[in-house]
Design a protein around this motif. Structure first.
Motif: not given
Length: 266
Positions: A118-122, A131-137, A170-173, A184-185
């Motif tokens: 569950g870690e975002p990709w850079e 520029i990385r994937e968005t997290t819920v945080e 969460r669904d988007y991820i 969208v990042w």
């Protein structure tokens, strides 16, 4: 964070000279990249002891589907490998399967682990931005960016209730990042880790081409961040995602920015 790549193989694989050499070569490569690596072997289908490996920081690569399923059930992150004497080419329980193990880049090991953990990709770095994937945080920071009414003049805003926006993220991820491989990042400034905006690709109903979109918070505008981010994202789209073309839908007031983005693409 990934620390160890563990190869779980059939005992008979020790006798396969090419495979044994490929595994040794790959393990050396992984260690040269700064990670730990080990090989363990199952004898007569009996799963070896893996308690010495932290399941939260390890990625297990195996050519044994039954053993892989058992480890998945125990909470390990497991990737199927379609090589070896005992290889099972179905791996119905595995999310990912590697073949040609010596051709797998370290980035692929890391990204598969990150999906499981569950870690975002850079995706990329520019001079000033990650520029990385968005997290819920990230969502709480987005509400600060969208607070100025000017921010939603040209695009949709967020849900009124932040919990709804977090559910959406969460669904988007799962449904966009994991299935499409792009989206969208988040734009994060390197110097202080502040989230300054969002940018990336989306698919709009009724259009064949993917669309480039971006948003930079009012505090961070007129500093070249949008052009810097979009230039890198366009390069990524062309070189990595293999997009032949992308579209941008821009209101007349934003014509100048559109021209800058087109120049970056060309």
């Amino acid at each position: 964070m990934l620390r160890t790549v563990v190869f779980l193989l059939d005992e008979k694989d020790r006798e396969a000279t090419k495979l044994s050499g490929d595994i040794s070569e790959t393990m050396k490569y992984i260690k040269d990249c700064g990670y730990d690596s080990a090989a363990v072997y199952a004898c007569n289908g009996e799963l070896p002891e893996l308690s010495g490996f932290d399941k939260t920081t390890s990625l297990v690569i195996t050519d044994l589907a039954a053993a892989g399923k058992e480890l998945l059930d125990e909470g390990y992150y497991v990737v199927g490998m379609q090589e070896g004497i005992g290889a099972d080419f179905s791996f119905p329980e595995a999310k990912y399967i590697f073949s040609g193990i010596t051709d797998v880049e370290m980035d692929s090991f890391v990204k598969v682990y990150q999906r499981y953990a569950g870690e975002p990709w850079e995706l990329m770095r520019t001079k000033r931005l990650v520029i990385r994937e968005t997290t819920v945080e990230d969502v709480d920071e987005f509400y600060k960016l969208y607070a100025d009414p000017e921010m939603t003049r040209y695009m949709e805003g967020l849900f009124e209730d932040p919990e709804d926006e977090k559910r959406y993220q969460r669904d988007y991820i799962k449904k966009v990042y994991e299935l499409m491989g792009f989206g969208v990042w988040t734009l994060e400034r390197i110097e202080d880790g502040r989230i300054i905006g969002r940018a990336g690709y989306s698919v709009r109903n009724g259009f064949d081409q993917v669309e480039l979109g971006f948003l930079v918070g009012m505090e961070f505008q007129r500093q070249g961040y949008a052009l810097e981010a979009c230039s890198a994202i366009l390069d990524y789209g062309r070189d990595i995602l293999q997009f032949d073309s992308v579209q941008t839908l821009v209101k007349a007031e934003k014509h100048r920015i559109r021209q800058d983005v087109r120049k970056a693409w060309l």
